[in-house]
Design an enzyme around this catalytic site. Structure first.
Site, PDB file in Angstrom:
ATOM      1  CG  ASP A  52      -0.356   0.134   2.523  1.00  0.00           C
ATOM      2  OD1 ASP A  52      -0.065   1.049   2.698  1.00  0.00           O
ATOM      3  OD2 ASP A  52      -1.003  -0.731   3.579  1.00  0.00           O
ATOM      4  CB  ALA A  53      -0.269   5.209  -1.223  1.00  0.00           C
TER       5      ALA A  53
END
Length: 202
Positions: free
Chosen positions: A46-47
């Site tokens: 995830d970011a």
């Protein structure tokens, strides 16, 4: 036909693990780092997480990493994370993480969990931008966690469940491939041979 290859990328914080920004928020995506249209992401990150992201032009490799073969309980495809948490873990908290905790989508399978000092991290860390939140009254600690499954945001939810909120999450290795001393934002390409396929259980 191009040879089978695998790219190890040290994904910076804030970069999405995809080539297109579907949110229309002008997020940084992989397209700013790679132009090879044959590449596919093998297991997203995830970011807000950093570290090892694998890209490959071989569908078999992608499948082996994202859907490990049942042989050997998928253990060859273990994923190891360096996790900075708020607080100092107790033996009971470590044991709970090792044995498995019950999340909304089921109990996690046993994991390998070690409390390590910042000096014992397997690589020198870069400064994160933005830096982690810090509270002078609350110490922080590092854990090394290896999991053998891939529930959504699993490691963050596991540590939060036992009372150790995650401050920083860095993926160190996947299926035996490691970041080693790769700088943030950098990548290396590996041309796959029979030994690599055996390592992946293909």
């Amino acid at each position: 036909m191009s040879t089978s290859s695998l790219i190890i990328f040290n994904k910076p914080y804030g970069v999405q693990s995809q080539f297109r920004d579907d949110s229309n928020n002008n997020h940084t995506t992989l397209s700013q780092y790679f132009t090879d249209k044959s590449l596919r992401v093998a297991g997203r990150l995830d970011a807000a997480s950093e570290g090892l992201l694998i890209l490959t032009n071989d569908g078999r490799v992608n499948k082996a990493i994202t859907h490990p073969p049942k042989a050997n309980a998928g253990r060859k495809q273990g994923k190891t994370y360096l996790v900075q948490v708020e607080g100092v873990p107790t033996p009971e908290q470590l044991k709970a993480l090792q044995n498995g905790v019950v999340l909304k989508d089921g109990k996690t399978i046993p994991a390998e969990v070690k409390h390590i000092s910042a000096d014992d991290l397997p690589m020198p860390l870069w400064q994160r931008d933005p830096p982690i939140r810090e509270r002078k009254s609350v110490p922080d600690s590092w854990l090394m966690i290896t999991i053998y499954e891939g529930k959504n945001r699993q490691v963050r939810r596991m540590t939060a469940h036992v009372g150790l909120p995650c401050l920083r999450l860095i993926r160190w290795s996947v299926a035996g491939f490691k970041l080693n001393d790769l700088a943030v934002g950098e990548s290396i390409r590996i041309h796959l041979d029979s030994a690599h396929f055996q390592q992946l259980g293909i």
